[in-house]
Motif scaffolding. Structure first.
Motif, PDB file in Angstrom:
ATOM      1  N   LEU A 277      26.088  18.155  34.076  1.00 43.36           N
ATOM      2  CA  LEU A 277      26.313  18.946  32.862  1.00 43.36           C
ATOM      3  C   LEU A 277      25.686  20.326  32.957  1.00 43.36           C
ATOM      4  CD1 LEU A 277      25.743  16.659  29.753  1.00 43.36           C
ATOM      5  CD2 LEU A 277      27.701  18.116  30.192  1.00 43.36           C
TER       6      LEU A 277
ATOM      7  N   TRP B  36      21.912   7.967  34.951  1.00 41.54           N
ATOM      8  CA  TRP B  36      21.230   8.788  33.928  1.00 41.54           C
ATOM      9  C   TRP B  36      20.517   9.979  34.535  1.00 41.54           C
ATOM     10  CZ3 TRP B  36      16.076   9.462  34.506  1.00 41.54           C
ATOM     11  CH2 TRP B  36      15.333   8.446  35.143  1.00 41.54           C
TER      12      TRP B  36
ATOM     13  N   ILE C 205      29.438   6.878  31.371  1.00 39.38           N
ATOM     14  CA  ILE C 205      28.050   6.858  30.930  1.00 39.38           C
ATOM     15  C   ILE C 205      27.590   5.452  30.529  1.00 39.38           C
ATOM     16  CG2 ILE C 205      28.434   7.343  28.481  1.00 39.38           C
ATOM     17  CD1 ILE C 205      26.219   9.469  28.765  1.00 39.38           C
ATOM     18  N   ARG C 206      28.505   4.659  29.994  1.00 40.45           N
ATOM     19  CA  ARG C 206      28.112   3.340  29.527  1.00 40.45           C
ATOM     20  C   ARG C 206      28.326   2.233  30.556  1.00 40.45           C
ATOM     21  NH1 ARG C 206      27.231   3.009  23.989  1.00 40.45           N
ATOM     22  NH2 ARG C 206      25.990   4.848  23.569  1.00 40.45           N
TER      23      ARG C 206
ATOM     24  N   PHE D 292      24.069  12.544  35.425  1.00 38.10           N
ATOM     25  CA  PHE D 292      24.959  13.255  34.518  1.00 38.10           C
ATOM     26  C   PHE D 292      24.326  14.476  33.843  1.00 38.10           C
ATOM     27  CE2 PHE D 292      23.387  10.237  31.326  1.00 38.10           C
ATOM     28  CZ  PHE D 292      23.280  11.042  30.222  1.00 38.10           C
TER      29      PHE D 292
ATOM     30  N   ALA E 105      22.231  15.225  25.645  1.00 39.75           N
ATOM     31  CA  ALA E 105      23.103  14.457  26.531  1.00 39.75           C
ATOM     32  C   ALA E 105      22.472  13.103  26.860  1.00 39.75           C
ATOM     33  CB  ALA E 105      23.385  15.241  27.808  1.00 39.75           C
ATOM     34  N   MET E 106      21.157  13.115  27.112  1.00 40.36           N
ATOM     35  CA  MET E 106      20.472  11.871  27.452  1.00 40.36           C
ATOM     36  C   MET E 106      20.520  10.880  26.287  1.00 40.36           C
ATOM     37  SD  MET E 106      19.068  11.325  30.395  1.00 40.36           S
ATOM     38  CE  MET E 106      17.475  10.541  30.463  1.00 40.36           C
TER      39      MET E 106
ATOM     40  N   ALA F 107      22.881  10.204  24.575  1.00 39.14           N
ATOM     41  CA  ALA F 107      24.146   9.463  24.623  1.00 39.14           C
ATOM     42  C   ALA F 107      24.031   8.243  25.523  1.00 39.14           C
ATOM     43  CB  ALA F 107      25.262  10.372  25.125  1.00 39.14           C
ATOM     44  N   SER F 108      23.038   8.251  26.383  1.00 39.21           N
ATOM     45  CA  SER F 108      22.910   7.134  27.317  1.00 39.21           C
ATOM     46  C   SER F 108      21.862   6.156  26.804  1.00 39.21           C
ATOM     47  CB  SER F 108      22.546   7.680  28.701  1.00 39.21           C
ATOM     48  OG  SER F 108      21.436   7.028  29.222  1.00 39.21           O
ATOM     49  N   GLU F 109      21.857   4.973  27.389  1.00 42.85           N
ATOM     50  CA  GLU F 109      20.897   3.975  26.917  1.00 42.85           C
ATOM     51  C   GLU F 109      19.524   4.174  27.560  1.00 42.85           C
ATOM     52  OE1 GLU F 109      23.385   1.311  28.627  1.00 42.85           O
ATOM     53  OE2 GLU F 109      24.575   0.868  26.844  1.00 42.85           O
ATOM     54  N   HIS F 110      19.443   5.146  28.447  1.00 39.98           N
ATOM     55  CA  HIS F 110      18.212   5.300  29.215  1.00 39.98           C
ATOM     56  C   HIS F 110      17.354   6.443  28.713  1.00 39.98           C
ATOM     57  CE1 HIS F 110      19.691   2.426  32.175  1.00 39.98           C
ATOM     58  NE2 HIS F 110      20.858   2.992  31.979  1.00 39.98           N
TER      59      HIS F 110
ATOM     60  N   ARG G 136      11.655  11.231  30.751  1.00 40.43           N
ATOM     61  CA  ARG G 136      12.781  11.538  31.641  1.00 40.43           C
ATOM     62  C   ARG G 136      13.414  12.867  31.291  1.00 40.43           C
ATOM     63  NH1 ARG G 136      15.477   5.502  31.657  1.00 40.43           N
ATOM     64  NH2 ARG G 136      14.069   4.636  33.212  1.00 40.43           N
TER      65      ARG G 136
END
Lengths: 149, 501
Positions: free
Chosen positions: B396, B389, B223-224, B392, A109-110, A112-115, A120
């Motif tokens: 989930l 970040w 998310i974006r 989410f 899932a992470m 998918a994010s930019e972070h 983390r």
């Protein structure tokens, strides 16, 4: 990675509803129809599916004739990765256990994010494992398999 | 006298230490989660529902109700402090609430919102206690014909008042009705649309549908978006309102309560419509309409009272008729069904402690909100600043473990993944997902009443035009459909929802 078509929302929605309605109507033909007074299991879904197919066609026509709203750009990568993370979690939970399923889900899932960083992912996974164990297993007394093997 | 007797039963149930604790947890967790931008009451309740399944029915419902108004209130707090509505019904609170915060009156704005909501909640709770038994009496007269007509009316109105295109809303309701039919047919026992899977015979797990369509789809959509969150943090000292601000908010709160109580009763009504209506009214009656949008006290106090009153009174049709008027009520019905309680006029008779306990807990929950939230503001301010970040993956994982724990099965998780993809497609097609949930909950009921009506009439469709009640309800639904076709009204709706797009 943004899904780019000059799509009009109504065309896509129309196609979807027409297809879904028609499929429902077609599938309900395999069940007994019965009469209007004594309806069989197939009648109500057949009616609903037919109406939906017609509505879908109207929406589609509206979309083709112009007008209607533009579709929102759906971010493809998060859509796939978030769904995938849920699927993988479901698969791993019973085959390997929560101790593995949860960190894998968080990692996917992470991604998918930019972070995304591994640090983390690890920190979040550890925190979540402690939280889920505390709330679901200890406090609510549910049986979640920590290690399935 | 019966009125007080009923309230006594209710308070007796709600004031037990156990139930007070669950009410408290519900309100606290609901506020905390509802405050996070992008998580509205629907997603919050869907996420926390599995946690209430192991509780006693009364405690479970009290906790869910607590989560609901906690989430509602949390949304307003975010709207005021960050100018990001946590949910659609607090869009209006952004307009003037955030402007007040900008001017250094953040504390006062939060206090007005809290006290206004509390007043509205109290009035609405009394209304529920007074009117539910009356409405339930009427509901006892309903036969299958009237029930079917009522559901058609309810679904039409709910779709009409929801935002987005009307025709797509109707299509979504139909999609929901169809999905609700999956599983064993009540009359014949035939398995429908199960594709040979034995696990689907009991139907699709509705929490999985709700989580996929709301909680998970929201994640993909948010998310974006790198929203910068500029938080206007109030100090505790600034929480007191000035005498002038208090005076300015008295009448708007009264008007807002009246508007919200009324609109909440309508099918399709509820918190969001109420707050928009109240804002429009306040702007019209104000002597200084030019102040609106620049921190007018009336523009915050009225809608805040209205959305809380609307949120509460929308429980009335759900509790007495078993008909959900919005997505949140659909979830409440689902929760009742999990505890083997069929919502409708019989609940009041068969489970008075649940019915009146829930009502009493609404008032207690509202009181807790005031007591809890004002001192905790510094904590909430910190919470809003948490990065997405971090949030989410938590949403989930907690949702997935919750889905598993409902029946110790992984199937609901797979279903939720499917509905996530579907929800994302709907989001792209601009088709609102809430009507689907209403249809999903009502699908089996609607079919049953439809079939029973026609069985009674021996297949004569005219039966729907023989009962006066059914004629009235079906005509109202038909008129609503006609009205929407007129371009003038369509324009009006566009304007009303413009700010939300």
């Amino acid at each position: 990675m943004i899904f780019k078509t000059n799509g009009r929302a109504d065309i896509e929605a129309g196609l979807f509803f027409t297809f879904f309605g028609a499929a429902t109507a077609a599938l309900s033909l395999q069940y007994r129809m019965g009469t209007i007074a004594a309806m069989g299991p197939g009648m109500f879904p057949f009616i609903l599916g037919s109406i939906l197919a017609v509505l879908g066609a109207i929406i589609l026509a509206k979309g083709i004739l112009g007008g209607g709203e533009k579709a929102r750009p759906l971010p493809l990568r998060p859509t796939i990765l978030i769904s995938l993370s849920i699927l993988v979690f479901a698969f791993l939970l019973l085959t390997v256990g929560l101790l593995v399923a949860l960190p894998v889900q968080v990692a996917i899932a992470m991604w998918a994010s930019e972070h995304f960083t591994w640090k983390r992912v690890i920190a979040l996974s550890l925190g979540l494992l402690a939280f889920c164990y505390g709330v679901f297993v200890y406090f609510l007394g549910m049986s979640v398999p920590l290690l399935a093997v | 006298m019966e009125f007080f007797n009923n309230l006594d039963i209710g308070f007796h149930a709600a004031l037990s230490l156990n139930n007070l604790l669950f009410c408290f947890i519900g309100v606290l967790v609901g506020t905390a989660i509802g405050m996070l931008p992008g998580l509205g009451p629907l997603a919050t309740i869907a996420m926390l529902l599995p946690l209430t399944y192991t509780l006693e029915p009364v405690s479970g419902l009290i906790m869910i109700a607590g989560i609901y108004y906690g989430a509602q209130y949390g949304g307003s707090t975010t709207a005021i402090l960050v100018n990001l509505p946590g949910e659609s019904s607090s869009v209006v609170s952004c307009l003037d609430g955030h402007q007040m915060a900008r001017r250094g009156r953040a504390g006062a704005a939060l206090a007005i919102a809290a006290l206004g909501s509390f007043f509205a909640g109290t009035v609405a709770t009394l209304l529920i206690a007074a009117f539910s038994p009356v409405l339930a009496e009427v509901a006892f007269l309903f036969g299958p014909v009237e029930y079917f007509a009522m559901m058609v009316l309810g679904l039409t109105a709910a779709t009409l008042l929801a935002h987005g295109s009307f025709i797509k809303g109707v299509a979504m309701v139909l999609t929901g009705l169809i999905l609700g039919l999956v599983g064993a047919d009540v009359n014949s026992g035939t398995y429908r649309f199960t594709f040979g899977s034995f696990s689907l015979t009991e139907g699709i797990e509705f929490v999985a549908v709700a989580m996929g369509l709301f909680a998970f789809t929201d994640i993909v959509a948010n998310i974006r978006s790198n929203q910068t969150r500029e938080v206007t943090a109030p100090s505790l000292r600034s929480l007191t309102m000035t005498a002038k601000e208090f005076k300015q908010s008295v009448f708007p709160v009264l008007r807002g309560t009246a508007i919200g109580s009324l609109l909440g009763l309508l099918p399709g009504g509820g918190a969001m419509i109420s707050s928009f209506a109240s804002y429009a009214v306040e702007k019209r009656v104000s002597k200084k309409p030019e102040e609106f949008g620049h921190g007018a006290v009336a523009g915050l106090a009225g809608p805040e009272a209205a959305n809380n009153a609307g949120a509460q009174t929308s429980f009335i049709p759900m509790l007495t008729l078993g008909i959900p008027s919005n997505g949140v009520m659909a979830l409440m019905i689902g929760a009742l069904m999990v505890h083997n309680i069929a919502p409708g006029p019989y609940v009041m008779v068969s489970n008075p402690e649940i019915f009146w306990g829930l009502i009493a807990s609404m008032w207690i929950g509202n009181a807790m909100l005031v007591v809890l939230n004002l001192p905790l503001i510094p904590l909430w301010v910190r919470l809003i600043q948490v990065h997405y970040w971090v949030l989410f993956p938590i949403i989930l994982a907690v949702c997935c473990v919750g889905l598993f724990s409902i029946e110790n099965r992984v199937l609901p998780i797979y279903i939720a993944a499917g509905f996530t993809v579907l929800g994302c497609l709907f989001w792209r097609m601009r088709a609102e997902a809430a009507p689907l949930l209403l249809g999903f909950i009502l699908g089996p009921l609607m079919e049953e009443h439809f079939r029973r009506s026609l069985l009674l009439s021996n297949g004569d469709l005219a039966i729907f035009y023989r009962s006066p009640l059914s004629v009235v309800m079906l005509s109202v639904a038909a008129v609503m459909c006609l009205i929407i076709v007129l371009p003038q009204i369509r324009q009006g709706r566009k304007v009303a929802f413009e700010e939300e797009a």
